[in-house]
Design a protein around this motif. Structure first.
Motif, PDB file in Angstrom:
ATOM      1  N   ASP A  19       1.668  12.505 -14.702  1.00 34.97           N
ATOM      2  CA  ASP A  19       2.925  12.836 -14.041  1.00 34.97           C
ATOM      3  C   ASP A  19       2.719  13.800 -12.882  1.00 34.97           C
ATOM      4  O   ASP A  19       3.554  13.883 -11.984  1.00 34.97           O
ATOM      5  CB  ASP A  19       3.910  13.447 -15.045  1.00 34.97           C
ATOM      6  N   ASN A  20       1.635  14.565 -12.895  1.00 35.39           N
ATOM      7  CA  ASN A  20       1.360  15.529 -11.844  1.00 35.39           C
ATOM      8  C   ASN A  20       0.431  14.990 -10.771  1.00 35.39           C
ATOM      9  O   ASN A  20       0.017  15.718  -9.886  1.00 35.39           O
ATOM     10  CB  ASN A  20       0.752  16.806 -12.445  1.00 35.39           C
ATOM     11  N   LYS A  21       0.111  13.695 -10.847  1.00 35.70           N
ATOM     12  CA  LYS A  21      -0.775  13.081  -9.866  1.00 35.70           C
ATOM     13  C   LYS A  21       0.025  12.202  -8.907  1.00 35.70           C
ATOM     14  O   LYS A  21       0.962  11.521  -9.307  1.00 35.70           O
ATOM     15  CB  LYS A  21      -1.845  12.238 -10.556  1.00 35.70           C
ATOM     16  N   LEU A  22      -0.365  12.249  -7.652  1.00 39.70           N
ATOM     17  CA  LEU A  22       0.254  11.420  -6.629  1.00 39.70           C
ATOM     18  C   LEU A  22      -0.856  10.647  -5.922  1.00 39.70           C
ATOM     19  O   LEU A  22      -1.849  11.237  -5.499  1.00 39.70           O
ATOM     20  CB  LEU A  22       1.016  12.293  -5.629  1.00 39.70           C
ATOM     21  N   PHE A  23      -0.682   9.338  -5.810  1.00 38.33           N
ATOM     22  CA  PHE A  23      -1.680   8.484  -5.186  1.00 38.33           C
ATOM     23  C   PHE A  23      -1.121   7.949  -3.866  1.00 38.33           C
ATOM     24  O   PHE A  23      -0.082   7.277  -3.862  1.00 38.33           O
ATOM     25  CB  PHE A  23      -2.047   7.325  -6.116  1.00 38.33           C
ATOM     26  N   VAL A  67      -3.322  15.264  -5.583  1.00 38.77           N
ATOM     27  CA  VAL A  67      -3.073  14.119  -4.704  1.00 38.77           C
ATOM     28  C   VAL A  67      -4.388  13.428  -4.354  1.00 38.77           C
ATOM     29  O   VAL A  67      -5.361  14.084  -3.985  1.00 38.77           O
ATOM     30  CB  VAL A  67      -2.356  14.562  -3.409  1.00 38.77           C
ATOM     31  N   LYS A  68      -4.390  12.116  -4.465  1.00 41.43           N
ATOM     32  CA  LYS A  68      -5.531  11.296  -4.090  1.00 41.43           C
ATOM     33  C   LYS A  68      -5.124  10.418  -2.923  1.00 41.43           C
ATOM     34  O   LYS A  68      -4.094   9.734  -2.977  1.00 41.43           O
ATOM     35  CB  LYS A  68      -5.962  10.423  -5.274  1.00 41.43           C
ATOM     36  N   ILE A  69      -5.905  10.441  -1.839  1.00 45.67           N
ATOM     37  CA  ILE A  69      -5.602   9.629  -0.659  1.00 45.67           C
ATOM     38  C   ILE A  69      -6.715   8.609  -0.449  1.00 45.67           C
ATOM     39  O   ILE A  69      -7.896   8.959  -0.468  1.00 45.67           O
ATOM     40  CB  ILE A  69      -5.449  10.493   0.608  1.00 45.67           C
ATOM     41  N   LYS A  70      -6.311   7.353  -0.233  1.00 42.85           N
ATOM     42  CA  LYS A  70      -7.269   6.296   0.072  1.00 42.85           C
ATOM     43  C   LYS A  70      -6.811   5.533   1.305  1.00 42.85           C
ATOM     44  O   LYS A  70      -5.604   5.397   1.556  1.00 42.85           O
ATOM     45  CB  LYS A  70      -7.403   5.326  -1.106  1.00 42.85           C
ATOM     46  N   LEU A  71      -7.760   5.051   2.088  1.00 42.27           N
ATOM     47  CA  LEU A  71      -7.450   4.222   3.249  1.00 42.27           C
ATOM     48  C   LEU A  71      -7.856   2.790   2.937  1.00 42.27           C
ATOM     49  O   LEU A  71      -9.007   2.520   2.601  1.00 42.27           O
ATOM     50  CB  LEU A  71      -8.176   4.742   4.488  1.00 42.27           C
ATOM     51  N   ARG A  72      -6.874   1.890   3.032  1.00 39.40           N
ATOM     52  CA  ARG A  72      -7.076   0.490   2.692  1.00 39.40           C
ATOM     53  C   ARG A  72      -6.368  -0.393   3.721  1.00 39.40           C
ATOM     54  O   ARG A  72      -5.689   0.090   4.616  1.00 39.40           O
ATOM     55  CB  ARG A  72      -6.492   0.189   1.300  1.00 39.40           C
ATOM     56  N   ASN A  73      -6.474  -1.687   3.553  1.00 37.90           N
ATOM     57  CA  ASN A  73      -5.667  -2.629   4.311  1.00 37.90           C
ATOM     58  C   ASN A  73      -4.184  -2.353   4.039  1.00 37.90           C
ATOM     59  O   ASN A  73      -3.796  -2.089   2.900  1.00 37.90           O
ATOM     60  CB  ASN A  73      -6.046  -4.053   3.889  1.00 37.90           C
ATOM     61  N   TRP A  74      -3.348  -2.404   5.070  1.00 36.97           N
ATOM     62  CA  TRP A  74      -1.940  -2.033   4.926  1.00 36.97           C
ATOM     63  C   TRP A  74      -1.211  -2.879   3.882  1.00 36.97           C
ATOM     64  O   TRP A  74      -0.462  -2.354   3.056  1.00 36.97           O
ATOM     65  CB  TRP A  74      -1.217  -2.152   6.272  1.00 36.97           C
ATOM     66  N   SER A  75      -1.412  -4.181   3.911  1.00 40.98           N
ATOM     67  CA  SER A  75      -0.692  -5.043   2.971  1.00 40.98           C
ATOM     68  C   SER A  75      -1.101  -4.747   1.527  1.00 40.98           C
ATOM     69  O   SER A  75      -0.273  -4.813   0.619  1.00 40.98           O
ATOM     70  CB  SER A  75      -0.913  -6.520   3.308  1.00 40.98           C
ATOM     71  N   PHE A  76      -2.379  -4.398   1.302  1.00 39.96           N
ATOM     72  CA  PHE A  76      -2.836  -4.028  -0.041  1.00 39.96           C
ATOM     73  C   PHE A  76      -2.130  -2.761  -0.510  1.00 39.96           C
ATOM     74  O   PHE A  76      -1.592  -2.694  -1.623  1.00 39.96           O
ATOM     75  CB  PHE A  76      -4.358  -3.803  -0.037  1.00 39.96           C
ATOM     76  N   GLY A  77      -2.130  -1.718   0.340  1.00 37.55           N
ATOM     77  CA  GLY A  77      -1.494  -0.465  -0.032  1.00 37.55           C
ATOM     78  C   GLY A  77       0.001  -0.620  -0.251  1.00 37.55           C
ATOM     79  O   GLY A  77       0.562  -0.064  -1.202  1.00 37.55           O
ATOM     80  N   LEU A  78       0.663  -1.387   0.610  1.00 37.62           N
ATOM     81  CA  LEU A  78       2.105  -1.588   0.496  1.00 37.62           C
ATOM     82  C   LEU A  78       2.455  -2.270  -0.819  1.00 37.62           C
ATOM     83  O   LEU A  78       3.397  -1.859  -1.513  1.00 37.62           O
ATOM     84  CB  LEU A  78       2.591  -2.425   1.678  1.00 37.62           C
ATOM     85  N   ASP A  79       1.693  -3.267  -1.192  1.00 37.90           N
ATOM     86  CA  ASP A  79       1.944  -3.977  -2.444  1.00 37.90           C
ATOM     87  C   ASP A  79       1.748  -3.056  -3.648  1.00 37.90           C
ATOM     88  O   ASP A  79       2.544  -3.060  -4.595  1.00 37.90           O
ATOM     89  CB  ASP A  79       1.007  -5.179  -2.552  1.00 37.90           C
ATOM     90  N   ARG A  80       0.691  -2.243  -3.613  1.00 40.12           N
ATOM     91  CA  ARG A  80       0.417  -1.325  -4.724  1.00 40.12           C
ATOM     92  C   ARG A  80       1.545  -0.300  -4.873  1.00 40.12           C
ATOM     93  O   ARG A  80       1.995  -0.023  -5.986  1.00 40.12           O
ATOM     94  CB  ARG A  80      -0.919  -0.619  -4.468  1.00 40.12           C
ATOM     95  N   VAL A  81       1.995   0.255  -3.773  1.00 37.02           N
ATOM     96  CA  VAL A  81       3.024   1.295  -3.815  1.00 37.02           C
ATOM     97  C   VAL A  81       4.361   0.737  -4.272  1.00 37.02           C
ATOM     98  O   VAL A  81       5.110   1.405  -4.999  1.00 37.02           O
ATOM     99  CB  VAL A  81       3.147   1.969  -2.427  1.00 37.02           C
ATOM    100  N   LYS A  82       4.681  -0.474  -3.916  1.00 36.72           N
ATOM    101  CA  LYS A  82       5.943  -1.080  -4.343  1.00 36.72           C
ATOM    102  C   LYS A  82       5.993  -1.289  -5.856  1.00 36.72           C
ATOM    103  O   LYS A  82       7.061  -1.341  -6.452  1.00 36.72           O
ATOM    104  CB  LYS A  82       6.156  -2.409  -3.622  1.00 36.72           C
TER     105      LYS A  82
END
Length: 244
Positions: A19-23, A67-82
């Motif tokens: 609960d205290n982690k943000l990706f 907080v964990k930050i990753k750089l990926r393909n936009w469509s991959f990240g958008l799908d994961r976040v949704k």
């Protein structure tokens, strides 16, 4: 019984940590977000820089979350976040279509929706409607590309925006839609070309977009931090560093 209590405590502790982690995800879109070594992907915040990333790093310094930050393909990240709570993506354009998908933190900065041509091109546009007769390069999942498609423009869509400057150079497309700051960066890296800005037709604020089911306390803390950084001039100072 002691083992049961121990297992229960361990499970609760794991849930509390989750609960205290943000990706967070972002994409290769200089000068807003970019890997510091030029690679197309990154697994850690220390490997990622750019205008928006600098702003997001300032925000997360002010909140009590891992907080964990990753750089990926936009469509991959958008799908994961949704699909996943406590996940976010930046910098995302806040559009009518996306409004119901996310909780929004910001605004951080803005993009200028721009059509570019080859440096030697004599294409002139007095309005966006004048671009109807040209083939425009865009990329999958991009808000500018989607807008042009919805408006009935002839858009050739690919998965990797870094290939569009080369397509422009080879005459495979007439125009390329990108941001006024990002376009020249992308073209310089891809083909060592300085594209010609033909028309900036819209400006849109950019945000940190969070999954709708993200912990409301987390959303509130992030938004409070962002508003403080806007008010004290930190965000404006970061923009100045990148030439805006």
């Amino acid at each position: 019984m002691k083992k049961l209590f121990a297992m229960t405590a361990l499970i609760l502790a794991c849930h509390a940590q989750a609960d205290n982690k943000l990706f967070l995800f972002t994409e290769q879109f200089p000068p807003y977000n970019m890997t510091l070594d030029g690679r197309p992907f990154a697994h850690d915040a220390e490997e990622i820089g750019g205008l928006c990333t600098d702003m997001v790093k300032e925000i997360i310094q002010k909140v009590p979350y891992e907080v964990k930050i990753k750089l990926r393909n936009w469509s991959f990240g958008l799908d994961r976040v949704k699909r996943k709570p406590n996940h976010g993506i930046y910098c995302a354009a806040r559009t009518e279509e996306r409004e119901a998908w996310f909780e929004w933190v910001g605004p951080l900065t803005n993009i200028g929706w721009t059509l570019f041509s080859q440096p030697e091109s004599n294409i002139t546009l007095n309005s966006l409607a004048d671009a109807k007769k040209y083939e425009i390069g865009g990329y999958k999942g991009d808000v500018m590309t989607n807008y042009l498609l919805e408006q009935g423009f002839n858009v050739s869509v690919i998965n990797n925006d870094a290939l569009n400057p080369r397509r422009l150079q080879l005459g495979q497309i007439d125009l390329w839609v990108s941001d006024e700051l990002a376009g020249p960066y992308t073209a310089s890296d891809a083909v060592n070309m300085d594209p010609r800005k033909v028309l900036t037709f819209k400006n849109t604020p950019l945000y940190l977009a969070l999954n709708k089911d993200t912990d409301p306390k987390m959303v509130a803390a992030l938004q409070k931090a962002a508003q403080e950084l806007i008010a004290d001039g930190t965000f404006a100072a970061i923009e100045n560093l990148y030439g805006r």
